[in-house]
Every structure is written in structure tokens, then in C-alpha cells.
Design a protein around this motif. Structure first.
Motif, PDB file in Angstrom:
ATOM      1  N   ASP B 118      -0.307  -7.658  -8.964  1.00  0.00           N
ATOM      2  CA  ASP B 118       0.368  -7.078 -10.517  1.00  0.00           C
ATOM      3  C   ASP B 118      -0.709  -5.698 -10.436  1.00  0.00           C
ATOM      4  OD1 ASP B 118       1.928  -8.523 -10.569  1.00  0.00           O
ATOM      5  OD2 ASP B 118       1.811  -9.383 -12.704  1.00  0.00           O
ATOM      6  N   VAL B 119      -1.878  -6.174 -10.588  1.00  0.00           N
ATOM      7  CA  VAL B 119      -3.273  -4.327 -10.338  1.00  0.00           C
ATOM      8  C   VAL B 119      -3.591  -3.809  -8.584  1.00  0.00           C
ATOM      9  CG1 VAL B 119      -5.043  -3.927 -11.890  1.00  0.00           C
ATOM     10  CG2 VAL B 119      -3.798  -5.791 -12.314  1.00  0.00           C
ATOM     11  N   ILE B 120      -3.749  -4.799  -8.751  1.00  0.00           N
ATOM     12  CA  ILE B 120      -4.773  -4.634  -6.937  1.00  0.00           C
ATOM     13  C   ILE B 120      -3.416  -3.722  -5.962  1.00  0.00           C
ATOM     14  CG2 ILE B 120      -6.432  -5.025  -4.458  1.00  0.00           C
ATOM     15  CD1 ILE B 120      -8.208  -6.427  -6.425  1.00  0.00           C
ATOM     16  N   ASN B 121      -2.304  -4.992  -5.453  1.00  0.00           N
ATOM     17  CA  ASN B 121      -1.633  -4.397  -4.970  1.00  0.00           C
ATOM     18  C   ASN B 121      -0.657  -3.707  -5.710  1.00  0.00           C
ATOM     19  OD1 ASN B 121      -2.824  -5.913  -2.497  1.00  0.00           O
ATOM     20  ND2 ASN B 121      -0.973  -7.662  -2.912  1.00  0.00           N
ATOM     21  N   GLN B 122       0.165  -3.542  -6.771  1.00  0.00           N
ATOM     22  CA  GLN B 122       0.575  -2.729  -7.372  1.00  0.00           C
ATOM     23  C   GLN B 122      -0.441  -1.261  -7.329  1.00  0.00           C
ATOM     24  OE1 GLN B 122       3.413  -2.628  -8.676  1.00  0.00           O
ATOM     25  NE2 GLN B 122       3.711  -4.402  -7.120  1.00  0.00           N
ATOM     26  N   MET B 123      -1.413  -1.395  -7.383  1.00  0.00           N
ATOM     27  CA  MET B 123      -2.039   0.034  -7.156  1.00  0.00           C
ATOM     28  C   MET B 123      -2.370   0.826  -5.808  1.00  0.00           C
ATOM     29  SD  MET B 123      -5.084  -0.530  -9.816  1.00  0.00           S
ATOM     30  CE  MET B 123      -6.405   0.865  -9.128  1.00  0.00           C
ATOM     31  N   ASN B 124      -2.519  -0.652  -5.421  1.00  0.00           N
ATOM     32  CA  ASN B 124      -3.216   0.516  -3.643  1.00  0.00           C
ATOM     33  C   ASN B 124      -1.118   0.991  -3.388  1.00  0.00           C
ATOM     34  OD1 ASN B 124      -4.633   0.019  -3.106  1.00  0.00           O
ATOM     35  ND2 ASN B 124      -4.495  -2.569  -2.253  1.00  0.00           N
ATOM     36  N   ALA B 125       0.473   0.218  -3.760  1.00  0.00           N
ATOM     37  CA  ALA B 125       0.837   0.332  -3.243  1.00  0.00           C
ATOM     38  C   ALA B 125       2.399   1.911  -4.110  1.00  0.00           C
ATOM     39  CB  ALA B 125       2.290  -0.445  -3.883  1.00  0.00           C
ATOM     40  N   THR B 126       0.678   2.321  -4.142  1.00  0.00           N
ATOM     41  CA  THR B 126       0.940   4.067  -5.528  1.00  0.00           C
ATOM     42  C   THR B 126      -0.025   4.866  -4.882  1.00  0.00           C
ATOM     43  OG1 THR B 126       1.704   2.644  -7.698  1.00  0.00           O
ATOM     44  CG2 THR B 126       1.774   5.210  -7.969  1.00  0.00           C
ATOM     45  N   MET B 127      -1.072   4.518  -3.641  1.00  0.00           N
ATOM     46  CA  MET B 127      -2.267   5.297  -3.346  1.00  0.00           C
ATOM     47  C   MET B 127      -1.211   5.522  -2.168  1.00  0.00           C
ATOM     48  SD  MET B 127      -5.625   3.837  -4.547  1.00  0.00           S
ATOM     49  CE  MET B 127      -5.865   2.807  -6.114  1.00  0.00           C
ATOM     50  N   ILE B 128      -0.539   6.742  -2.376  1.00  0.00           N
ATOM     51  CA  ILE B 128       0.453   6.558  -0.773  1.00  0.00           C
ATOM     52  C   ILE B 128       0.325   8.153  -0.862  1.00  0.00           C
ATOM     53  CG2 ILE B 128       2.213   4.844  -0.646  1.00  0.00           C
ATOM     54  CD1 ILE B 128       4.118   6.307  -2.019  1.00  0.00           C
ATOM     55  N   ASN B 129       0.245   9.036   0.544  1.00  0.00           N
ATOM     56  CA  ASN B 129       0.639  10.776   0.793  1.00  0.00           C
ATOM     57  C   ASN B 129       1.848  10.713   1.198  1.00  0.00           C
ATOM     58  OD1 ASN B 129       0.339  13.207   1.751  1.00  0.00           O
ATOM     59  ND2 ASN B 129      -0.511  12.391   3.055  1.00  0.00           N
ATOM     60  N   PRO B 130       3.022  11.363  -0.356  1.00  0.00           N
ATOM     61  CA  PRO B 130       4.299  11.368  -0.057  1.00  0.00           C
ATOM     62  C   PRO B 130       4.226  12.537   1.459  1.00  0.00           C
ATOM     63  CG  PRO B 130       3.166  12.615  -1.739  1.00  0.00           C
ATOM     64  CD  PRO B 130       2.856  11.716  -1.315  1.00  0.00           C
ATOM     65  N   PHE B 131       3.882  13.515   1.717  1.00  0.00           N
ATOM     66  CA  PHE B 131       3.867  14.508   1.992  1.00  0.00           C
ATOM     67  C   PHE B 131       3.735  13.744   3.396  1.00  0.00           C
ATOM     68  CE2 PHE B 131       2.816  16.586  -1.151  1.00  0.00           C
ATOM     69  CZ  PHE B 131       3.528  17.263  -1.966  1.00  0.00           C
ATOM     70  N   SER B 132       3.652  12.869   3.668  1.00  0.00           N
ATOM     71  CA  SER B 132       3.720  11.755   5.552  1.00  0.00           C
ATOM     72  C   SER B 132       4.773  11.011   5.532  1.00  0.00           C
ATOM     73  CB  SER B 132       2.433  10.663   5.165  1.00  0.00           C
ATOM     74  OG  SER B 132       2.427   9.549   4.361  1.00  0.00           O
ATOM     75  N   ALA B 133       6.186  10.941   4.460  1.00  0.00           N
ATOM     76  CA  ALA B 133       6.926  10.121   4.481  1.00  0.00           C
ATOM     77  C   ALA B 133       8.260  10.632   5.533  1.00  0.00           C
ATOM     78  CB  ALA B 133       7.757  10.229   2.476  1.00  0.00           C
ATOM     79  N   PRO B 134       8.746  10.189   6.100  1.00  0.00           N
ATOM     80  CA  PRO B 134       9.699  10.202   7.128  1.00  0.00           C
ATOM     81  C   PRO B 134      10.814  11.618   6.981  1.00  0.00           C
ATOM     82  CG  PRO B 134       9.890   8.739   6.713  1.00  0.00           C
ATOM     83  CD  PRO B 134       8.992   8.577   5.628  1.00  0.00           C
ATOM     84  N   ASP B 135      11.759  11.548   5.614  1.00  0.00           N
ATOM     85  CA  ASP B 135      12.619  12.688   5.313  1.00  0.00           C
ATOM     86  C   ASP B 135      12.629  12.907   3.873  1.00  0.00           C
ATOM     87  OD1 ASP B 135      13.344  10.569   3.848  1.00  0.00           O
ATOM     88  OD2 ASP B 135      14.712   9.680   5.292  1.00  0.00           O
ATOM     89  N   LEU B 136      12.850  14.047   4.007  1.00  0.00           N
ATOM     90  CA  LEU B 136      12.471  14.757   2.067  1.00  0.00           C
ATOM     91  C   LEU B 136      13.324  13.588   1.079  1.00  0.00           C
ATOM     92  CD1 LEU B 136      11.996  17.245   0.617  1.00  0.00           C
ATOM     93  CD2 LEU B 136      14.655  17.783   1.339  1.00  0.00           C
ATOM     94  N   ALA B 137      14.223  13.421   1.047  1.00  0.00           N
ATOM     95  CA  ALA B 137      13.846  12.220   0.292  1.00  0.00           C
ATOM     96  C   ALA B 137      13.464  11.171   0.015  1.00  0.00           C
ATOM     97  CB  ALA B 137      15.399  11.223   0.757  1.00  0.00           C
TER      98      ALA B 137
END
Lengths: 275, 213
Positions: B118-137
Motif C-alpha cells: 500500500d505504500v512502496i508499490n503504490q508510490m512506484n505506480a504513481t512515479m511514472i512519466n506520463p509522456f511515455s504513454a502510447p497514446d494521448l488518452a
């Protein structure tokens, strides 16, 4: 009293009657409203499809008859898909009544798979108290956690259990969950501590609390939520069942509720302004 | 005979369903009878279930079949007996030893698991680069995830007064919280309607036979 004042003070029993008929009539007159498959449900389907033939997998029945209408259709659909893909199903229950619900689900599915044999293709290991402690123990020594099946037969006698000592050979775990202990505990131990894929189905009430686990870390590979999720799964395996039948009633009841909320809010703001 | 028993079971189920539904009109004796039957049967069922599915397979059978190899089981058995001392006011304090053990082990075990999941894995899941996503949505979705998480946490930070930029950010967090409450309400409605569908399917299908399986 104006019309809107009357509407916002409507007798709650009229609302009950509206919901009752709004749910009953679509069950009698099948409307066949469309069901769109969402990504989270598709992920569970894909996980089962991509698991190699013959892999042992765990399905955990962590619910009781009070949530049967929501979760049992998922159980039936997932068992059906798994048996079609020749996976070996090891069923357990973290809720006592899950044992009977597991048997009921197999009773419904087995006529479609006459070649499937108990102990070779599937087994029901029964209920064990303890929740997360039980899952932790399974990870260290599965045979000593469940020394017998639900009927009291030692698990050494079942070919399906040969070589299964922990989660290392398990293809995936599907938790069918109505609360605690349930899917969250499977995620915490099986995925987060032992790195095996976990997916599941839950009651709609639980979905907002479980959705954060469907993330970049893939703590949950996918999630089948409520009757709607079950209907989506039935569509994916091309076997319409109880969930598909119930979705017409669900949609009409939701429309009535939305309408009542809109009427209530409009009435509230209009009467507030006139005051 | 089995068919007759099944029909009787369905009729009893239907009558009790109507007795419970009658509470929607107002409290009445039929509802109370159904409620009392449910409580009584549940208590009896769980009592027997606990004996046959927990105590006998996990304690009595191992002790009776191989006592010396299962001596360790006497320890949880003793702790269980101590727990029952709560029923005797004069010695109810001894039950605290069992409770202390349960609380201690649960806290220790859960601390590690919750911290990881609930802490470490959830934090990791939020530390993402949104601009590396495959599409605009997906990019927009990931941006909303990051903004929602950060502003939501800021709303729950109470060591600084919620004013200025900090207060504005906290206000954005409130909107995200409101949306999540709305989603939770929607899912709850869906769940309750599903249960009603289950009951109506029983009444219209199993009982009246109007809808076919």
C-alpha cells in the motif's frame, strides 16, 4: 405545494416500487442492451488465455451466498475459460461458504466438459481459516496448509497436486472476493512478495478500493467488477449467462435512479431559489 | 421425495424473501420473524461449522491420530480456552494473553505487507512519466493520476494552513475526493441492484417459473 416540492418530498415507498418494477420487467422482457468490454476485464481474460496449457492455477472462492448474484457468474465464466484452455484448477476458499459455491460453479460447468476429471484437472481443497496468514503459509508449504481436499481425501492422492509445494509453479491466482480476507490479501502475498500474477473478481462495492492495485506495477493484472464485469466476461468467452441476462435490469434500474437524482436536485435548487 | 423437498425449500425461500422485503413498507411482525429465524439459523450453523471444519480437522484429529507429533497444537488450544474465560467475569483477565498474541502477531505481519503493497508499490505506480504513454488518452489519464494523488495527499497535510497556492492545491484535491466518493456511491448502487436482480431471478424463475434459465 409546487410540483417540484411534491417530487422532492416523494414517499420513499414509491421509489422502492419504481425500482422493483424497473428491475423485474426487464428480466421478463429481454431487451438485449449492448455490453461493452472494458480493459480491466479484458486483461483478466488475456491472462487466462496466455497461460500455457497444463499450468496449475489457483482460484480462491472468498465470498458467500449474500454476494452470489454478483460473483458466481464470474466464477462460472473463469472456470469455463480455464477448462477450455486445459488449465489445472486448484480451488480453495478463505470464506467458509466458498467451498459449496465452488462445487455449485463446477456442477454448472462440468456438463460442458465431460472429459474433465476431479483430482486430475481440478480439485477443491476446501476452506482454511486465517486469511493472509493462510496465504503466507501456502507460499512456504502448500501441502501442509491443505493436507486434504474438501472431502477429507489426502492431497497426495491427486495427480494435479504432484510437485505443487508453493506458488512457484502456479500460473496465476484468481481471487473472487467479497471482502476481507480476499483479493487484497492475495495481491499482498502472491504478487507483492512472490511475484506471481494475480487477477480477480469482486463485488461492485469493492471495486473503488481494489482499482488502485490495477496499476503500472501490475499488482493486479485485471479486475472483473460486479455484475457488469461478469457480463463482460461472459461476452468475451461467448457464453451469455446470468450476468448478461441481469444487465438489462441493471441498466433500467440505473436509469430510474439517475432520473430520480436529477429530479431531486433540480427540485432542490428551484425551491431554494423561490425561497 | 427430493423434488418435493426442493419445492418446499423454494417456497420457504420465497416466503422469507417477501417477509424481509415487507420492511420496505414499514417494520412488521413478518419481518421480525424472518430476521429472528435468520439470526438463529446463522448462529447454529456457524457453531457446528466451526466444530466440524476448524476444531476437528485442525486440532482434534491430529491430536487423536498422532499425539506426540502434534504436541505443539496444545499451545493454540490452551490460548483458545483462555479466550473463553471472557465469559467468566472473575477470571476474564486471562483472555488478554490470547488477545495480546493475536494483536501482536497480526500487527507485525500486516505492517510489512501493508508497507510493501500500500505504500512502496503504490508510490512506484504513481512515479511514472506520463509522456511515455502510447497514446494521448493514456497520457491524459496518467497526468490525472499524478495530479489527483499529489493534490489528494496535500489535502490531508494538516501541519500548514490551507491558504494561498497550498490551499488552492488542497481544494483541487477535494474535487478528486468528491469524484472518488461519487464513484464509490455509484458502485454501491450497482452492487445493491445486482442483489435485487438475484432475488427477483429467484422469485420469477425458481419460484414462479416465469423466466427460464
Amino acid at each position: 405545494m409546487s410540483l417540484f416540492q411534491k417530487l422532492i418530498h416523494i414517499d420513499r415507498r414509491i421509489i422502492f416500487i419504481l425500482i422493483f418494477f424497473g428491475t423485474a420487467v426487464p428480466l421478463l422482457l429481454v431487451l438485449n442492451l449492448p455490453v461493452e468490454v472494458t480493459k480491466n476485464v479484458k486483461n483478466v481474460y488475456k491472462m487466462v488465455e496466455e497461460t500455457p496449457e497444463g499450468s496449475p492455477v489457483i482460484i480462491s472462492f472468498d465470498y458467500d451466498p449474500s454476494t452470489k448474484p454478483e460473483i458466481q457468474p464470474m466464477a462460472v465464466a473463469i472456470i469455463q475459460q480455464s477448462l477450455r484452455n486445459k488449465l489445472k484448477l486448484i480451488c480453495i476458499a478463505l470464506w467458509p461458504m466458498g467451498v459449496q459455491l465452488c462445487n455449485e460453479a463446477f456442477e454448472q460447468v462440468l456438463p460442458l466438459f465431460p472429459e474433465v476429471k476431479y483430482g486430475i484437472d481440478y480439485v477443491n481443497l476446501g476452506y482454511k481459516a486465517g486469511g493472509m496468514v493462510t496465504i503466507n503459509h501456502m507460499a512456504k508449504d502448500l501441502p501442509s496448509t491443505f493436507p486434504t481436499d474438501a472431502g477429507g481425501i489426502p492431497i497426495d492422492e491427486f495427480p494435479i497436486m504432484k510437485g505443487i509445494n508453493n506458488f512457484s509453479k502456479i500460473g496465476f491466482v484468481v481471487g473472487l472476493s467479497a471482502g476481507d480476507p480476499g483479493l487484497k490479501q492475495w495481491v499482498m502475498v502472491v504478487h507483492d512478495a512472490y511475484g506471481r500474477p494475480v487477477a480477480g473478481g469482486s463485488t461492485a462495492v469493492q471495486v473503488p478500493y481494489l482499482l488502485p492495485y490495477v496499476n503500472e506495477q501490475q499488482q493486479l493484472t485485471g479486475l472483473v467488477g460486479g455484475l457488469k464485469g461478469a457480463a463482460e466476461y461472459e461476452k468475451l468467452i461467448n457464453q451469455p449467462g446470468f450476468a448478461t441476462k441481469g444487465m438489462d435490469a441493471q441498466s433500467v434500474a440505473h436509469l430510474i435512479i439517475i432520473l430520480l437524482i436529477v429530479i431531486g436536485n433540480v427540485g432542490f435548487f428551484i425551491t431554494k431559489r423561490t425561497k | 421425495m427430493a423434488l418435493i423437498m426442493e419445492r418446499i425449500g423454494i417456497w420457504v425461500g420465497a416466503i422469507l424473501t417477501f417477509a424481509i422485503f415487507s420492511f420496505l413498507y414499514r417494520d412488521n411482525p413478518f419481518y421480525k420473524i424472518a430476521e429472528q429465524i435468520f439470526i438463529g439459523i446463522s448462529a447454529g450453523y456457524w457453531f457446528i461449522y466451526t466444530i466440524y471444519n476448524i476444531l476437528i480437522p485442525n486440532l482434534f484429529t491430529p491430536l487423536l491420530t498422532n499425539f506426540s507429533a502434534n504436541l505443539l497444537l496444545l499451545l493454540p488450544a490452551l490460548l483458545g480456552i483462555l479466550m473463553l474465560c471472557r465469559l467468566i467475569p472473575r477470571i476474564d483477565w486471562v483472555s488478554r494473553y490470547s488477545i495480546a498474541l493475536v494483536v501482536g502477531t497480526t500487527a507485525g505481519l500486516f505492517f510489512k505487507r501493508y508497507l510493501q503493497s500500500d505504500v512502496i508499490n503504490q508510490m512506484n505506480a504513481t512515479m511514472i512519466n506520463p509522456f511515455s504513454a502510447p497514446d494521448l488518452a493514456a497520457t491524459i489519464g496518467q497526468l490525472i493520476l499524478i495530479i489527483g494523488t499529489v493534490t489528494g495527499i496535500i489535502y490531508f497535510f494538516f501541519s500548514k494552513k490551507h491558504e494561498g497556492v497550498f490551499g488552492g492545491t488542497a481544494r483541487v484535491g477535494i474535487f478528486f475526493l468528491m469524484i472518488s466518493f461519487g464513484a464509490a456511491f455509484g458502485y454501491t448502487v450497482m452492487a445493491r441492484i445486482s442483489l435485487l436482480i438475484g432475488r427477483l431471478d429467484f422469485l420469477l424463475g425458481d419460484w414462479l417459473g416465469i423466466i427460464k434459465p
